[in-house]
Design an enzyme around this catalytic site. Structure first.
Site, PDB file in Angstrom:
ATOM      1  N   GLY A 233      -4.207  14.387  -7.045  1.00 33.59           N
ATOM      2  CA  GLY A 233      -5.286  13.667  -6.367  1.00 33.59           C
ATOM      3  C   GLY A 233      -5.424  14.072  -4.910  1.00 33.59           C
TER       4      GLY A 233
ATOM      5  N   GLY B 248       0.851  -1.195   0.000  1.00 35.76           N
ATOM      6  CA  GLY B 248       0.000   0.000   0.000  1.00 35.76           C
ATOM      7  C   GLY B 248       0.876   1.232   0.000  1.00 35.76           C
TER       8      GLY B 248
ATOM      9  N   GLU C  41      -5.059   7.556  -0.798  1.00 33.34           N
ATOM     10  CA  GLU C  41      -4.076   8.372  -1.548  1.00 33.34           C
ATOM     11  C   GLU C  41      -2.886   8.778  -0.667  1.00 33.34           C
ATOM     12  OE1 GLU C  41      -5.336  11.047  -4.549  1.00 33.34           O
ATOM     13  OE2 GLU C  41      -7.314  10.121  -4.706  1.00 33.34           O
TER      14      GLU C  41
HETATM   15  C1  LIG Z   1     -11.940   3.279   0.575  1.00 30.92           C
HETATM   16  C2  LIG Z   1     -10.584   3.141  -0.072  1.00 30.92           C
HETATM   17  C3  LIG Z   1     -10.437   3.489  -1.405  1.00 30.92           C
HETATM   18  C4  LIG Z   1      -9.192   3.315  -2.038  1.00 30.92           C
HETATM   19  N1  LIG Z   1      -9.080   3.568  -3.382  1.00 30.92           N
HETATM   20  C5  LIG Z   1      -7.920   3.260  -4.011  1.00 30.92           C
HETATM   21  C6  LIG Z   1      -7.827   3.340  -5.437  1.00 30.92           C
HETATM   22  O1  LIG Z   1      -8.788   3.738  -6.125  1.00 30.92           O
HETATM   23  N2  LIG Z   1      -6.658   2.975  -6.026  1.00 30.92           N
HETATM   24  C7  LIG Z   1      -5.576   2.540  -5.310  1.00 30.92           C
HETATM   25  O2  LIG Z   1      -4.560   2.215  -5.920  1.00 30.92           O
HETATM   26  N3  LIG Z   1      -5.631   2.450  -3.954  1.00 30.92           N
HETATM   27  C8  LIG Z   1      -6.770   2.786  -3.301  1.00 30.92           C
HETATM   28  N4  LIG Z   1      -6.858   2.655  -1.928  1.00 30.92           N
HETATM   29  C9  LIG Z   1      -5.691   2.192  -1.183  1.00 30.92           C
HETATM   30  C10 LIG Z   1      -5.042   3.258  -0.302  1.00 30.92           C
HETATM   31  O3  LIG Z   1      -4.364   4.193  -1.086  1.00 30.92           O
HETATM   32  C11 LIG Z   1      -4.147   2.525   0.696  1.00 30.92           C
HETATM   33  O4  LIG Z   1      -5.016   1.885   1.625  1.00 30.92           O
HETATM   34  C12 LIG Z   1      -3.190   3.454   1.430  1.00 30.92           C
HETATM   35  O5  LIG Z   1      -2.220   3.955   0.538  1.00 30.92           O
HETATM   36  C13 LIG Z   1      -2.504   2.763   2.603  1.00 30.92           C
HETATM   37  O6  LIG Z   1      -1.980   1.523   2.240  1.00 30.92           O
HETATM   38  P1  LIG Z   1      -2.299   0.221   3.140  1.00 30.92           P
HETATM   39  O7  LIG Z   1      -3.767   0.206   3.353  1.00 30.92           O
HETATM   40  O8  LIG Z   1      -1.687  -0.944   2.498  1.00 30.92           O
HETATM   41  O9  LIG Z   1      -1.620   0.522   4.522  1.00 30.92           O
HETATM   42  P2  LIG Z   1      -0.071   0.210   4.904  1.00 30.92           P
HETATM   43  O10 LIG Z   1       0.813   0.789   3.874  1.00 30.92           O
HETATM   44  O11 LIG Z   1       0.059  -1.211   5.233  1.00 30.92           O
HETATM   45  O12 LIG Z   1       0.068   1.075   6.222  1.00 30.92           O
HETATM   46  C14 LIG Z   1      -0.298   0.598   7.524  1.00 30.92           C
HETATM   47  C15 LIG Z   1       0.143   1.636   8.545  1.00 30.92           C
HETATM   48  O13 LIG Z   1       1.572   1.751   8.530  1.00 30.92           O
HETATM   49  C16 LIG Z   1       1.939   3.094   8.298  1.00 30.92           C
HETATM   50  N5  LIG Z   1       3.162   3.158   7.494  1.00 30.92           N
HETATM   51  C17 LIG Z   1       3.450   2.460   6.365  1.00 30.92           C
HETATM   52  N6  LIG Z   1       4.646   2.788   5.894  1.00 30.92           N
HETATM   53  C18 LIG Z   1       5.152   3.736   6.740  1.00 30.92           C
HETATM   54  C19 LIG Z   1       6.357   4.470   6.789  1.00 30.92           C
HETATM   55  N7  LIG Z   1       7.305   4.348   5.856  1.00 30.92           N
HETATM   56  N8  LIG Z   1       6.513   5.353   7.793  1.00 30.92           N
HETATM   57  C20 LIG Z   1       5.564   5.505   8.737  1.00 30.92           C
HETATM   58  N9  LIG Z   1       4.395   4.830   8.740  1.00 30.92           N
HETATM   59  C21 LIG Z   1       4.202   3.958   7.750  1.00 30.92           C
HETATM   60  C22 LIG Z   1       0.750   3.713   7.577  1.00 30.92           C
HETATM   61  O14 LIG Z   1       0.734   5.123   7.690  1.00 30.92           O
HETATM   62  C23 LIG Z   1      -0.402   3.031   8.278  1.00 30.92           C
HETATM   63  O15 LIG Z   1      -0.668   3.696   9.464  1.00 30.92           O
HETATM   64  C24 LIG Z   1      -8.073   2.856  -1.286  1.00 30.92           C
HETATM   65  C25 LIG Z   1      -8.232   2.552   0.080  1.00 30.92           C
HETATM   66  C26 LIG Z   1      -9.467   2.658   0.679  1.00 30.92           C
HETATM   67  C27 LIG Z   1      -9.605   2.279   2.125  1.00 30.92           C
END
Ligand SMILES: Cc1cc2nc3c(=O)[nH]c(=O)nc-3n(C[C@H](O)[C@H](O)[C@H](O)COP(=O)(O)OP(=O)(O)OC[C@H]3O[C@@H](n4cnc5c(N)ncnc54)[C@H](O)[C@@H]3O)c2cc1C
Length: 379
Positions: free
Chosen positions: A242, A131, A363
């Site tokens: 975005g 993500g 995003e």
């Molecule tokens: C309703 C919804 C719509 C979405 N729509 C789209 C879409 O249209 N297209 C698309 O591609 N994606 C989409 N997403 C995905 C969204 O962009 C990701 O959920 C988001 O980028 C976070 O990734 P993750 O959920 O894998 O969390 P993770 O990356 O696993 O993060 C988990 C936690 O760890 C923290 N973390 C991770 N890395 C670090 C770091 N380096 N330093 C400090 N903290 C960190 C994060 O901040 C978070 O608190 C959508 C998500 C939702 C919930």
């Protein structure tokens, strides 16, 4: 930067308010319960010019700028945040990726359908295991003659099932190489491309969030956006724009929750007087109003810079970070001001509270915004 709404913006805001009062607000609770994506609303938004706000008129869009775009999203979010989320993802991610990086034939082919609202767009970057760390993606695209063959899965994709067309980022080079990914346009109905699991979400329930699965999905080479290896770099630029739309979405949520809170605080009586007379409540309103103004300034500043084609990497991250945190805080205080009624679905603050949380995640999370901002400061 102009702080007053222009004539154009005032007209857009009023148009969205009128439209939402007739076509969204009466149905939103039922749609929220059912997690129903109202495709007909997006077609109507297309007729109003809101599904191709930034797309030039030559491709069937409205040819407007980011300030008008932000205004439209704010008003839509006041009415229903999840419709605003879908509209923003369609415009900022899928449509804008094609607009910014597509060649003339690609723009002619896809933009008119997207801008009219006939087609709903999706944008696939996130994967189950990547993500925030999106550049580590595992979905691959291998060249076979005049096709690319895609294999893998994207998750949490807005319109992952219902989107008529998707921009998909896939690996075409080595893991760990930021130039090892490319962007492809994949139409629904392409063999090997299927919608997967639809998420059952806390909020933003009218906006579909689903998996996209690619199994030996053959995509013609003419669907590659830009050059091989540019996909991830393109995506970062798409996200810079975005994030302004997620800031606007957050602002609309905060504004809606605040407006309802002010009205309720004046009307609800306890101890023989309106609760607004209690300093504890009045100060909450003061904090909410101040936070909203700060978020508004950062959001419109980022929009203004974007209109002037300046870099908004840091500014859009700041706007998104502040506005999304403000949306959560304001929605939280709004529920508190409503007391027990705030916890029930008869009043809209319950829904703003649930919807707001997405804004600190989608995003790029708040933590990732702080990474972007601090990198820009320290570089
Ligand atoms: C309703 C919804 C719509 C979405 N729509 C789209 C879409 O249209 N297209 C698309 O591609 N994606 C989409 N997403 C995905 C969204 O962009 C990701 O959920 C988001 O980028 C976070 O990734 P993750 O959920 O894998 O969390 P993770 O990356 O696993 O993060 C988990 C936690 O760890 C923290 N973390 C991770 N890395 C670090 C770091 N380096 N330093 C400090 N903290 C960190 C994060 O901040 C978070 O608190 C959508 C998500 C939702 C919930």
């Amino acid at each position: 930067m102009e702080l007053q709404l222009s004539e154009n913006q005032t007209f857009i805001a009023q148009t969205v308010r009128d439209f939402a009062a007739r076509h969204i607000t009466p149905f939103r609770n039922q749609w929220d319960d059912e997690q129903y994506l109202p495709l007909e609303v997006f077609r109507q938004l297309g007729e109003l010019g809101l599904m191709g706000v930034l797309v030039p008129e030559a491709y069937g869009g409205s040819g407007l700028g980011y300030s008008e775009y932000v205004t439209a999203i704010v008003e839509l979010a006041v009415a229903d945040p999840s419709i605003a989320l879908s509209m923003a993802a369609h415009n900022s991610l899928c449509t804008n990726h094609i607009l910014e990086f597509g060649n003339e034939a690609q723009k002619q082919r896809w933009l008119p359908k997207l801008a009219s609202g006939e087609w709903l767009g999706a944008w696939g970057l996130t994967e189950p295991n990547t993500g925030s760390d999106a550049s580590n993606m595992r979905t691959v695209a291998h060249r076979q003659g005049d096709h690319w063959v895609l294999n893998g899965a994207k998750n949490f994709i807005t319109h992952g099932r219902s989107g008529h067309v998707a921009v998909v980022i896939a690996r075409t080079g080595a893991v760990g190489d930021s130039r090892g990914m490319s962007a492809f346009v994949v139409e629904r109905g392409t063999p090997g491309f299927a919608g997967g699991k639809k998420e059952d979400k806390l909020g933003m329930r009218l906006s579909e969030t689903a998996e996209m699965v690619f199994t030996d999905c053959r995509v013609p080479t003419e669907n590659l956006l830009g050059e091989v290896g540019e996909g991830f770099i393109q995506s970062l630029k798409v996200l810079d724009g975005g994030r302004i739309s997620i800031a606007a979405l957050s602002l609309g949520i905060a504004q809606g929750a605040y407006q309802h809170s002010v009205a309720y605080a004046k009307e609800r009586e306890q101890f023989g007087q309106p609760i607004a007379n209690f300093q504890a409540i009045a100060f909450k309103l003061a904090d909410m109003a101040t936070q909203i103004e700060a978020a508004r300034l950062l959001t419109f500043r980022a929009a203004d810079l974007k209109n002037r084609r300046q870099s908004v990497n840091k500014e859009s991250a700041m706007a998104k970070y502040l506005a999304s945190e403000v949306a959560c805080q304001v929605a939280n205080e709004a529920v508190q001001i409503f007391g027990g009624y705030g916890y029930c679905k008869d009043f809209p603050v319950e829904k703003y509270y649930r919807d707001a949380k997405l804004c600190t995640i989608g995003e790029g999370t708040s933590e990732i915004q702080k990474l972007v901002i601090s990198r820009a400061i320290l570089k």
